[in-house]
Design a protein around this motif. Sequence first.
Motif, PDB file in Angstrom:
ATOM      1  N   ALA A 540      47.284  -5.723 -50.130  1.00  0.00           N
ATOM      2  CA  ALA A 540      48.546  -4.898 -49.838  1.00  0.00           C
ATOM      3  C   ALA A 540      49.820  -5.908 -50.266  1.00  0.00           C
ATOM      4  O   ALA A 540      49.456  -7.282 -49.943  1.00  0.00           O
ATOM      5  N   VAL A 541      50.579  -5.646 -51.148  1.00  0.00           N
ATOM      6  CA  VAL A 541      51.506  -6.782 -51.626  1.00  0.00           C
ATOM      7  C   VAL A 541      52.993  -6.131 -51.345  1.00  0.00           C
ATOM      8  O   VAL A 541      53.359  -4.980 -51.189  1.00  0.00           O
ATOM      9  N   VAL A 542      53.655  -7.213 -50.925  1.00  0.00           N
ATOM     10  CA  VAL A 542      55.086  -6.812 -50.650  1.00  0.00           C
ATOM     11  C   VAL A 542      55.998  -8.083 -51.343  1.00  0.00           C
ATOM     12  O   VAL A 542      55.635  -8.936 -51.934  1.00  0.00           O
ATOM     13  N   GLY A 543      57.180  -7.656 -51.227  1.00  0.00           N
ATOM     14  CA  GLY A 543      58.161  -8.614 -51.682  1.00  0.00           C
ATOM     15  C   GLY A 543      58.695  -9.647 -50.772  1.00  0.00           C
ATOM     16  O   GLY A 543      58.862  -9.067 -49.588  1.00  0.00           O
ATOM     17  N   PHE A 544      59.067 -10.928 -51.015  1.00  0.00           N
ATOM     18  CA  PHE A 544      59.820 -11.592 -49.978  1.00  0.00           C
ATOM     19  C   PHE A 544      60.971 -12.296 -50.774  1.00  0.00           C
ATOM     20  O   PHE A 544      60.911 -12.607 -52.051  1.00  0.00           O
ATOM     21  N   PRO A 545      62.007 -12.772 -50.106  1.00  0.00           N
ATOM     22  CA  PRO A 545      63.211 -13.617 -50.532  1.00  0.00           C
ATOM     23  C   PRO A 545      62.721 -14.744 -51.188  1.00  0.00           C
ATOM     24  O   PRO A 545      62.169 -15.511 -50.712  1.00  0.00           O
ATOM     25  N   HIS A 546      63.238 -14.867 -52.561  1.00  0.00           N
ATOM     26  CA  HIS A 546      62.935 -16.233 -53.155  1.00  0.00           C
ATOM     27  C   HIS A 546      64.569 -16.754 -53.606  1.00  0.00           C
ATOM     28  O   HIS A 546      64.869 -15.878 -54.365  1.00  0.00           O
ATOM     29  N   ASP A 547      64.581 -18.138 -53.733  1.00  0.00           N
ATOM     30  CA  ASP A 547      65.977 -18.339 -54.102  1.00  0.00           C
ATOM     31  C   ASP A 547      66.244 -18.229 -55.549  1.00  0.00           C
ATOM     32  O   ASP A 547      67.533 -17.883 -55.738  1.00  0.00           O
ATOM     33  N   ILE A 548      65.363 -18.486 -56.206  1.00  0.00           N
ATOM     34  CA  ILE A 548      65.754 -18.157 -57.743  1.00  0.00           C
ATOM     35  C   ILE A 548      65.496 -16.784 -58.501  1.00  0.00           C
ATOM     36  O   ILE A 548      66.346 -16.053 -58.796  1.00  0.00           O
TER      37      ILE A 548
END
Length: 640
Positions: A540-548
């Motif tokens: 299961a794949v999700v997005g997470f916040p990334h600085d760049i």
Amino acid sequence: MSESVHPVPEDFNARIGARELDELNDLANADPDRFWLDQARRLTWNKFPTKAGDWSFKEDDFHIQWFADGELNLSVNCLDRHLAEHGDRTALIFEADEPGEGHRWTYRQLYEETCRFANLLKSRGVAKGDRVMIYMPMIPEAAAAMLACARIGAIHSVVFGGFSPDSLAGRIADCDACAVITADEGVRGGKKIPLKRNVDTALETRDVPTVIVVARTGAEVAMKDGRDIRYADVREGLSTECNPEIMRAEDPLFILYTSGSTGKPKGVVHTTGGYATWAATTFDWIFDYRLDDIFWCTADIGWITGHSYVVYGPLANRATSVMFDGVPNYPDFGRFWETVDRLGVTIFYTAPTAIRALMREGDEPVKRHSRKSIRLLGTVGEPINPEAWEWYWRVVGDGRCPVVDTWWQTETGGILISPFPGATEMKPGSATKPLPGIHPLLVDAAHRVLEGPASGNLCLSGSWPGQMRTVWNDHFRFFETYFKTYSGLYFTGDGCRRDEDGYYWITGRVDDVINVSGHRIGTAEVESSLVSHPKVAEAAVVGFPHDIKGQAIYAYVTLNAGEEGGDELRKELVQEVRHDIGALAAPEKIHFTLALPKTRSGKIMRRILRKIAEGATDGFGDTSTLADPSVVEALLAGRQ
Ligand code: 6R9
């Protein structure tokens, strides 16, 4: 957070000021048909349409047409009609990976090269309606290849050079392409990309009759007899004239594959008259284009931004457009600004991810270069955080250049929500207001249309010329994906807030699409790649916040009985995804777990997975529907 407001810089003298924008909005509302036909007049038609839009988003009468009885050819609009007066004007400035190693093509050269490519395609039997894949670096020949397809009525499908052979093969199969145009190699950031070799690998599963190879590095590449043609070998013998095929407005112009929330990428289909009108109109409106401008959109032609604002929009307006084949940090972090100074760039359009990456390096690499030629800045691809916006405005633009934050999608063909640089007060982080004739709506989960300041799902209540017309070979999927959720509306897949001034703040995707550095990645595609590894049971794949990158990919993986997760397997899985899709889809984090949080009916609760990936330790909402609530504790303990 307090919102700052930036007025239009005083000495920015745009053609469209506040009063002109009001007039455009008034006309668009009072007489849409006339308004859109007026915009269509920017183009040269063989037969001018009598009617503008004819559409219904309702299931029982679903159709979308624009300028349907009009006839035209887009390559004529981008080339032939400029030749008499502007044949010697620079159409394309090729800026190679190595600074200064580029060259320029005038409109006449681009015309001649386009005709040569068109004649070569014709000599290989490629005809109107046939599909041609373009898998190329950012070289002028790539634009010529696109225009050549448009000239003979072939439908091009550009595939970004960063996609893997498997991805390319999937697209070739989906649209049943009869030719591939490629280059020997690409070069990005000093690294070679084996384009022709990738094409050969892709064609192992499904061959095509014709492969045209343009020389970029001059590398030795394998050539298959009867199929592969070196462009340089035949170029001299090809005529520099080619009669354009007269197209109906609704004839397809191109297919561009993009990720959705389910299944494999969708072939987004754009047609000729409406798309061309929209690309030309929005380029003119939003970039306040003047004849002596040097316009630089840093996007690759493998994305919609490259189609609309490197090639078709600028060329239809006889602009000078920069084709950049490099990266922002090569040879160093001053690359953009060194190039801006050397080429005299006046309008600069890039992605928030690039701005954030440069911002991290501090002001010095920017300040080292003058940038005085720049008069307008733009962004596209993902929400821009106010901090990055302010840096772009203050450091790159020296506080004197309007910043246009342009919201749009592959599906919309061109910009739909954006400031007009000479008319709209800017709020950092907001794409501001819809363009004339565009009608956004916010809708809540209960399908209620929200008025005034509100947050909801972003829909559009009417059509516009640049709207996609179908999913290639799957019109049903087109309706199901975009028009079924909210009856009678086009659903964008984005969440959005509207403030008390009627400004729109896009908050990001609300579906299972992850926006990594402005590139759309479907969770389903990454999951299916992960589970194709023999040791993997489920993913299961999700997005997470990334600085760049804005967002990065977090993958939860369960393994088959007896298998053990570890760094070695992590590497293998990342490799698997790079192989199946491309490096841009590689997960940043892989979390091995014994179980995924599922409802009793077996549905994975992504909401919880997203929270954990974001770093939350509580606030998971109602977990009582989980088949086994203890999974959450276990996941928290194993967080990457
Ligand atoms: C042109 C392009 C579309 C998705 C879109 C949205 C995000 C694009 C944005 C933005 C906030 C902006 N997006 N521009 N979000 N502000 N100015 O990027 O097309 O690759 O199809 O992506 O990108 O989420 O739905 P595409």
